[in-house]
Design a protein around this motif. Structure first.
Motif, short mmCIF file in Angstrom:
data_model
loop_
_atom_site.label_atom_id
_atom_site.label_comp_id
_atom_site.label_asym_id
_atom_site.label_seq_id
_atom_site.Cartn_x
_atom_site.Cartn_y
_atom_site.Cartn_z
N ASP A 189 -5.72 -0.11 49.58
CA ASP A 189 -6.71 -1.18 49.59
C ASP A 189 -6.11 -2.37 50.33
O ASP A 189 -4.95 -2.73 50.11
N GLU A 224 -4.55 0.30 44.69
CA GLU A 224 -5.88 -0.30 44.48
C GLU A 224 -5.85 -1.18 43.24
O GLU A 224 -5.48 -0.71 42.16
N ASP A 225 -6.19 -2.45 43.39
CA ASP A 225 -6.12 -3.36 42.24
C ASP A 225 -7.40 -3.35 41.41
O ASP A 225 -7.38 -3.80 40.26
N GLY A 284 -7.10 -5.58 50.25
CA GLY A 284 -7.06 -6.82 49.48
C GLY A 284 -6.31 -6.62 48.18
O GLY A 284 -6.87 -6.22 47.19
CA CA Z 1 -8.78 -5.25 46.17
#
Ligand code: CA
Length: 227
Positions: A53, A9-10, A55
């Motif tokens: 995630d 997860e960014d 994205g």
């Molecule tokens: Ca993301």
């Protein structure tokens, strides 16, 4: 041992809070903010569950999912998606994810899914059969002798899997034909012997110590014996 969850997860806010919440539930969590980070973790560990995630900054989450599950077919990936396009869900499931949760999600919902998938993972652990140096994973349909993976045809796999589940016991020819070929098989059972020969050849080629032996029992069937 606490289940190991890899969180990819960014978004730092989500990453931090989710890591804390999962740790409070007793999980061992590794949080990485990128696809590259996930690759690095997967080189040294096989997490019980991956929360991914879609994205990510360095690559498409679905591509990463495809790559990781190709590398490790038993890996369970639960996709977290903020996107609203139903096609994304389809793409990630096609890419090997077992499930998805849409952001924003309620923690209680995510935890329920996590628990369910970890239970299933535990179930497939039980689907592993070991006879001598032979290890067989039913859910992933993979087989190893020692650390060497053996490539079997689907029929060879089913046949060996049946013998391995009944290791040390005679498995009757008719029973094998019913289970591995088709119920009420009427034709010649010569094909069974041909498949057994092929498996024996692969065992011999691999030449791994501790390989079980397939014993032919005339007029009865076959038995797989531990070394
Ligand atoms: Ca993301």
């Amino acid at each position: 041992m606490n289940p190991h969850i890899l969180l990819v997860e960014d978004d730092a806010t989500i990453g931090r809070s989710l890591t804390g919440a999962l740790e409070n539930e007793g999980y061992h969590v590794t949080w990485v903010p990128s696809g590259a980070g996930a690759r690095t973790v997967l080189q040294v560990a096989t997490p019980d569950l991956v929360l991914l995630d879609l994205g990510l900054p360095d690559m498409d989450g679905a591509d990463l999912c495809r790559e990781l599950t190709a590398l490790e077919p038993s890996l369970r990936v639960l996709v977290l998606t903020a996107r609203h396009d139903p096609a994304d869900v389809v793409v990630s499931l096609d890419a090997g994810a077992i499930d998805y949760v849409k952001k924003p999600f309620r923690l209680a919902e995510l935890f329920a899914r996590v628990r369910a998938h970890l239970r299933q993972a535990q179930g497939s652990e039980d689907e592993r059969v070991t006879v001598g140096s032979l290890q067989l994973d039913h859910s992933a349909r993979r087989l190893w002798l020692g650390s060497r993976e053996l490539l079997l045809t689907p029929r060879e796999f089913d046949l060996l899997s049946l013998l391995a589940q009944n290791a040390g016991e005679a498995v009757r020819r008719e029973h094998i034909m019913d289970e591995v070929w088709e119920p009420n098989w009427n034709g010649s059972t010569k094909t069974l012997d041909v498949h057994i020969s092929a498996i024996r050849r692969k065992f011999a080629q691999a030449d791994i110590p501790g390989t079980p032996t397939i014993i032919a029992l005339p007029r009865v069937g076959y038995r797989l014996d531990a070394p």
